[in-house]
Structure formats: C-alpha cells, structure tokens
Write a protein that holds these residues in place. Structure first.
Motif, PDB file in Angstrom:
ATOM      1  N   GLN A  98       0.825  -1.209   0.000  1.00 48.86           N
ATOM      2  CA  GLN A  98       0.000   0.000   0.000  1.00 48.86           C
ATOM      3  C   GLN A  98       0.858   1.257   0.000  1.00 48.86           C
ATOM      4  OE1 GLN A  98      -3.662   0.143  -0.092  1.00 48.86           O
ATOM      5  NE2 GLN A  98      -2.871   2.097  -0.833  1.00 48.86           N
ATOM      6  N   GLN A  99       1.956   1.215   0.739  1.00 52.35           N
ATOM      7  CA  GLN A  99       2.863   2.369   0.757  1.00 52.35           C
ATOM      8  C   GLN A  99       3.426   2.655  -0.630  1.00 52.35           C
ATOM      9  OE1 GLN A  99       5.723   1.298   3.770  1.00 52.35           O
ATOM     10  NE2 GLN A  99       4.411   1.934   5.465  1.00 52.35           N
ATOM     11  N   ASP A 101       0.676   4.185  -2.797  1.00 48.51           N
ATOM     12  CA  ASP A 101       0.419   5.587  -2.449  1.00 48.51           C
ATOM     13  C   ASP A 101       1.451   6.519  -3.080  1.00 48.51           C
ATOM     14  OD1 ASP A 101      -1.763   4.791  -0.963  1.00 48.51           O
ATOM     15  OD2 ASP A 101      -0.726   4.890   0.979  1.00 48.51           O
ATOM     16  N   GLN A 141      -3.800  -0.835  -7.169  1.00 51.29           N
ATOM     17  CA  GLN A 141      -4.738  -0.888  -6.043  1.00 51.29           C
ATOM     18  C   GLN A 141      -5.790  -1.981  -6.254  1.00 51.29           C
ATOM     19  OE1 GLN A 141      -4.502   1.571  -3.281  1.00 51.29           O
ATOM     20  NE2 GLN A 141      -5.581  -0.185  -2.403  1.00 51.29           N
TER      21      GLN A 141
END
Length: 225
Positions: A106-107, A110, A176
């Motif tokens: 997820q990092q 982002d 995602q």
C-alpha cells in the motif's frame, strides 16, 4: 554531500533516459558528463555503473558507456517472460499474505499515485518495478523473486524506450485493484488481473519510435546543488 551529488546525477540521468532525452545507443563520455555535472570522473563512473546494474546503461571494455538499446525482439521477450512468470507466483503470495505485506504494498501504491499526479514518468516507471519486485518477494521463493527483479529492471528500460505515460497509467490497470483482490484471498481473479495488466503494458509499447542521437548534455541537465 558527495553522495547527495551522485544521487542527484543518478536521478537526472535516469529521468533523461526514461523521458527519451537521452536516446538508446547514445554514447555517455565520462569527461563530458564530469564537466556537465561538475563532479569527478570517478563519481561519474559510479553513477554509470549503478545505471548499468539496472540495465539502463551498457558499459563495454575499451568503448565506454552508452544508453542501453534493447531490440524489439528482446523487448517482447522480456514482457512475455513476465506474463508467463508473475501470475504463477500469486497463489504463493496469497498463502504468505498478512497485514505487514499489505501495508508494504500500500505504501508503494500511495507513492506511485503521487508520482502519477505529479506527471513524473521516471518515478512512475521505477515505482512500478519496485511494486512487482516487492510482490514477488512475498511469494517466499527467492529464486523466482530474483528472476522477477531482473525482468522488472529490464522491463523498465523497455518501457523507457518504447513506452509512454500510458504504459504506467491506469489504462494498464491500477495496482490498487490487485491489492484488493489479494487482500480478499481471490487467487484466480488475481492471476487473471496480473496477466491482463502485463498484456496491456505490452500492447502499449510503440516499436516504431525513432530517436535523435545528437544531444547537448548542458541543455538537458541542471547544475547540481
């Protein structure tokens, strides 16, 4: 401070290669680059060696360095290899899935979104590769993960040479979407998504691209701070 200057040069060189300002096959003379960046030839050599490790530059004995120039055949083989290999790892990735793995991916996503919004193509290409490398490492098979890492770096050069912003944009699928499928433990849809994602990247490549091989380094690069 010296390391910072080397990092700045590396980032400028990578960006120029990815954005086609330094075309494939272009010679990269150490003396001209040392003058342009106002650092030693030893420092230039270290940056070129780092770029060579990542397959963006080729260094030949007695000939020096030049921007790597993958053939169309090589480019297709690199992407086809990823299409065959990476979907096979996803079942093992899901078997090793946990909250820590989710947070790490997820990092990266982002930061990737931030680079997309900033229209930073070089950063997008690098982050896309890092996502796939990290994903492969979660499979628990280090040998296969090493293969993916090598292919991801070579694929980055292929996209830099033959691709466009479309190659790392939403047209080829947002990472995602895959993260959601992995978190829901959906093996078959994850495999299908990955295969379609890589096939879309392959379809986005333009093999009719031509490049001007005469460039002015001082025009492309900004002075190092």
């Amino acid at each position: 401070m010296r390391k910072d200057r080397h990092q700045q040069m590396y980032q400028q060189m990578l960006k120029a290669i990815v954005e086609h300002q330094l075309p494939p096959g272009l010679r990269l003379p150490e003396d001209r680059l040392a003058t342009t960046f106002e650092i030693s030839r030893t420092g230039v050599r270290k940056v070129l060696q780092r770029l060579a490790l990542e397959k963006f530059v080729t260094i030949e004995p007695n000939k020096g360095a030049h921007v790597s120039e993958p053939s169309v055949e090589e480019a297709i083989q690199v992407i086809d290899s990823r299409i065959m290999l990476e979907p096979l790892l996803l079942e093992a990735v899901i078997a090793h899935w946990n909250e820590s793995a989710k947070c790490r991916l997820q990092q990266l996503i982002d930061v990737e979104h931030q680079a997309r919004h900033a229209d930073d193509l070089a950063e997008q290409i690098d982050l896309t590769a890092q996502f796939h490398i990290e994903l492969a490492s979660l499979s628990g098979n280090q040998v296969m993960a090493d293969f993916v890492q090598q292919l991801a770096y070579r694929s980055s050069l292929v996209v830099a040479v033959y691709g466009s912003r479309r190659s790392v944009g939403c047209d080829c699928g947002d990472h995602q979407e895959l993260l959601t499928l992995l978190d829901e433990q959906q093996v078959a849809p994850s495999i299908q998504w990955m295969r379609g994602h890589l096939q879309a990247i392959k379809a986005s490549l333009n093999f009719a691209t031509s490049h001007d091989r005469d460039v002015d380094f001082t025009r492309i690069f900004t002075p190092l701070s």
